[in-house]
Each structure stands twice: as C-alpha cells, then as structure tokens.
Design a protein around this motif. Structure first.
Motif, PDB file in Angstrom:
ATOM      1  N   TYR A  56      86.195  10.550  -0.747  1.00 26.57           N
ATOM      2  CA  TYR A  56      86.494  11.508  -2.115  1.00 26.57           C
ATOM      3  C   TYR A  56      87.212  10.557  -2.972  1.00 26.57           C
ATOM      4  CZ  TYR A  56      85.323  15.991   0.093  1.00 26.57           C
ATOM      5  OH  TYR A  56      84.696  16.974   1.024  1.00 26.57           O
ATOM      6  N   ILE A  70      85.857  10.004  -6.333  1.00 23.88           N
ATOM      7  CA  ILE A  70      85.984  10.870  -7.795  1.00 23.88           C
ATOM      8  C   ILE A  70      86.978  10.666  -8.821  1.00 23.88           C
ATOM      9  CG2 ILE A  70      86.871  13.429  -8.133  1.00 23.88           C
ATOM     10  CD1 ILE A  70      85.782  14.285  -5.337  1.00 23.88           C
ATOM     11  N   ASN A 130      79.487  12.771  -5.360  1.00 24.18           N
ATOM     12  CA  ASN A 130      80.948  12.936  -5.693  1.00 24.18           C
ATOM     13  C   ASN A 130      81.081  12.200  -7.134  1.00 24.18           C
ATOM     14  OD1 ASN A 130      82.087  14.223  -3.112  1.00 24.18           O
ATOM     15  ND2 ASN A 130      81.817  12.155  -2.146  1.00 24.18           N
ATOM     16  N   TYR A 151      80.208  15.035  -9.498  1.00 23.17           N
ATOM     17  CA  TYR A 151      81.390  15.767  -9.482  1.00 23.17           C
ATOM     18  C   TYR A 151      82.414  15.459 -10.321  1.00 23.17           C
ATOM     19  CZ  TYR A 151      84.865  18.437  -7.621  1.00 23.17           C
ATOM     20  OH  TYR A 151      86.362  19.350  -7.490  1.00 23.17           O
ATOM     21  N   GLY A 152      82.921  14.436 -10.036  1.00 19.49           N
ATOM     22  CA  GLY A 152      84.117  13.768 -10.819  1.00 19.49           C
ATOM     23  C   GLY A 152      84.023  13.616 -12.425  1.00 19.49           C
TER      24      GLY A 152
END
Length: 403
Positions: free
Chosen positions: A52, A55, A322, A325-326
């Motif tokens: 993650y 992100i 990801n 998303y970020g």
C-alpha cells in the motif's frame, strides 16, 4: 447634495470600508498560512502491508504537481508522509509527532483499520481533522461521537453484505469458507457478510480461518478451508496475503466461487504476483477506475493519470490499482481545500469535508459520486460488481447500493 446627505453617504462609505477587511480576512489554524498548507499522513512503506505504500507516493506526487502549478488558492501543499510499518504503536508515535511537533492542519488517508483505531480518540480529543482514512471500517462514519474522523473507502460491512446478497441470489445452497485477518479490519468484513446471509449464515458458512499480519503465509489456512468441502470462498485479506491465498487455492486444485475484498483487488500488486491465470473468475467490487481495463483507454481522466505517472512516478507500475486509488484521494482532498478558500481553520476543513455535494472525482467510476453531510460521513454510496477475466476486471450487473 446637502450636508446631511453628504454625511449619510460618507458614513455609509466608512462602514463599507470598515467591513471590507472583515470580509477579506483570512483565518488560520496551525499548519496554514498565506503561503502553505501542511498536511500529515502515516503509511506502511515497510512491513506486512507495504504494497500500500505506493498510495502515499502517488499522493505526494500529486501535491507536488499542484504546487508546480501554483498550489491551491495560492498556497503550496507541504505533505509530510511517515512510515508506520502497519504497526499501531508506531502509527501513534508518528501521528503525535505530526500533530504536536510538525503542527499539521490535518491528516489524510492514514492507512489501516488497526492503525487508525489506535489514533481515533487522540485525533478527536485534539480536534484535528482525521480525513479520508484508507479503511472502510463502519466506525469511521460516526459524526456524533467522533466528529473529527471521516473515512474514504466504502464501508466494509456494507461491502460484505453485498457479496452475501449476491451469493444468496446466485448460489442459495452454497457451502462457504472464509479467511480473514484477525483484527478489526477482518472482523468488520465478516460481520457484514454474516449479517447479509442472515438466518442462513451459520448453516452456509461451513468453515472459517484467521491469520495474523505477522504470519509468513496463509498456505495452511487454505488447505484447511479446502478440506471443509466448501464450494464458495470469501477472501478477506490485505495484498500480500491475498496474493498468497489466490495462488494456493489454484495450486491445491480447489475451485470455489472466489470473492475477494476490493481493498486487495489490484491487478498490479495482487493478481500479477498471484498469477493472472490463477486469478481468472475472481469476483470483487470497484468504485475507482481500473487502469488495466481497456475501456478507459480513451477516457481523459485515465489519460491524464497515465501522463502524470510517466512524468512524476516512472518507476511505479501504472497498472497498480492502488495508484489510481491514491490519486482519487488526493483529488478529493484538493477539492475540500478549494472549498475552504481562505478560511483554513481545522473547524472549517471539517465543515467542508462534511459538505461535499455529488462531486465526481475524476478517478472514480462515472456516477459514483462523493457526497457527505454533517450527519453522514460516508463519501460513497454505490459500488460495481466485477469479475476478473485473466486480463482485467469486467463489470457485470448494475451498480449496487452500498448502504
């Protein structure tokens, strides 16, 4: 003009001039000034959830890009992102530093249910906005008791309910196995799933297994779940363990209908390491555009994203979900700051975050709008069921209400 009228005009002019500075007055709390907005974050750049970490890199690059074009309302973003290793004690240490030493205006997108649970009460006691948490735990939508905390991800319990509803509609006699992370994150998904199955839950779930984030693998859990005779599998895991589980399910020859929670549905960081051939048929959900989906090839927001990644983050995989998303989180954060104008107090940041009106985040799916109110802090209300075809996630059915 008579002397009396002249006095009235001058008096009115004087009042107007006196009011002008008040109307234009800028308001600041720690972390904000005429030139800067200081934002903090913790992110697992190391440890068991380090997949993650990308992100935070994307968010930092987006704010850098904004700064190069003049910032927001003329102010540059000073983004401080610290590594918490997905460790709650470390997250507490880092967040205290951000609030008490760095004096950030607010924090954004701190990742993980355990880490955010550890700082939840502290942030509300300090009255520092704790915004757009990278977790879908249901407790983040509690404006009455925790008015300074707001999540970003769709609610885990609601997502779990929707998978349950889909199973009931398509496989009412399913024998279900569940693997979940043994913490608040995993238990939140499980509760929603069991609630969604309702009275049939105990009969349909024939076996469940847990894992700890410190475990090296979940191979033994998969073998145990397979031996239960289950024909349906709900995989509640973070990326490292999701990839392991997908690979092991295929390697042992188990062929259940396989549901994967959307926080681990990245093609780049989960399905590729697991094996794209071993991921065929997975069912998940989406609310952010998937960069690996060819249907977005001519989409302007996706083209802008790919150009952004090429310029600012050429070493990262642009196909990693990801990253989109970020970018979506950073785009919504920028929108809140634009709404704040020159009133950069913590109270107004929170007020504006709770006043997002049907905002189409460029990286969100069309029609999946961000909307908040003082009584409802959950930004997203709908999600789309998707199935992996070996190359990309393919939507099926109509978008489903998350609430």
């Amino acid at each position: 003009m008579s002397n009396q009228n002249r006095r009235i005009v001058l008096a009115a002019l004087g009042l107007a001039l006196a009011a002008a500075p008040a109307l234009a007055q800028k308001r600041y709390d720690p972390g904000a000034s005429d030139t800067e907005i200081k934002i903090g974050q913790t992110m697992p750049y190391s440890g068991p959830a380090s997949a993650y970490g990308t992100i935070g890199k994307v968010e930092a690059a987006y704010f850098k890009m904004l700064n190069e074009s003049g910032g927001i309302n003329g102010r540059k973003i000073n983004f401080i992102s610290l590594d918490d290793g997905y460790s709650p004690p470390k997250a507490v240490e880092m967040v205290r530093r951000l609030v008490e030493q760095d004096e950030v205006l607010f924090t954004v997108n701190t990742l993980g249910t355990p880490s955010n649970s550890a700082i939840h009460r502290y942030m509300n006691q300090k009255k520092v906005p704790h915004l757009f948490l990278a977790t879908g735990a249901s407790k983040w939508n509690d404006p009455k008791n925790f008015p300074w905390t707001m999540g970003f991800n769709p609610n885990y319990q609601s997502e779990g309910k929707l998978y349950a509803q889909h199973i009931l509609a398509t496989r009412p006699n399913a024998k279900i196995a569940v693997l979940y992370q043994n913490d608040d994150y995993g238990k939140d998904y499980l509760k929603g799933f069991m609630d969604g199955l309702g009275a049939k839950a105990q009969a349909m779930v024939v076996k469940s297994a847990t894992y700890e984030v410190t475990d090296p693998t979940v191979d033994s859990q998969i073998v145990t779940l397979q031996s239960s005779g289950a024909d349906t599998f709900f995989n509640i895991t973070t990326p490292k363990f999701a990839a392991q589980a997908i690979r092991k399910v295929a390697d042992v020859g188990w062929k259940p209908v396989h549901y994967l929670n959307q926080v681990s549905a990245s093609v780049g960081s989960v399905l590729k390491p697991a094996g794209l051939d071993k991921s065929v048929g997975l069912i998940s959900m989406q609310y952010i555009k998937d960069p690996s989906d060819p249907k977005w090839a001519s989409d302007k927001a996706m083209q802008d994203y790919l150009a952004f990644m090429k310029k600012y983050l050429p070493d990262l995989d642009p196909m990693d979900g990801n990253n989109t998303y970020g970018l979506a989180v950073a785009q919504l954060t920028a929108q809140v700051l634009r709404q704040c104008g020159d009133n950069l107090t913590r109270e107004n940041v929170m007020k504006q975050a709770a006043s997002i009106r049907n905002f189409q985040i460029p990286m969100a799916l069309p029609g999946v709008l961000a909307h908040t109110s003082p009584d409802d802090f959950a930004p997203f209300q709908t999600m789309q069921l998707v199935r992996f075809d070996g190359n990309t996630w393919v939507a099926f059915g109509e978008p489903m209400a998350v609430k």
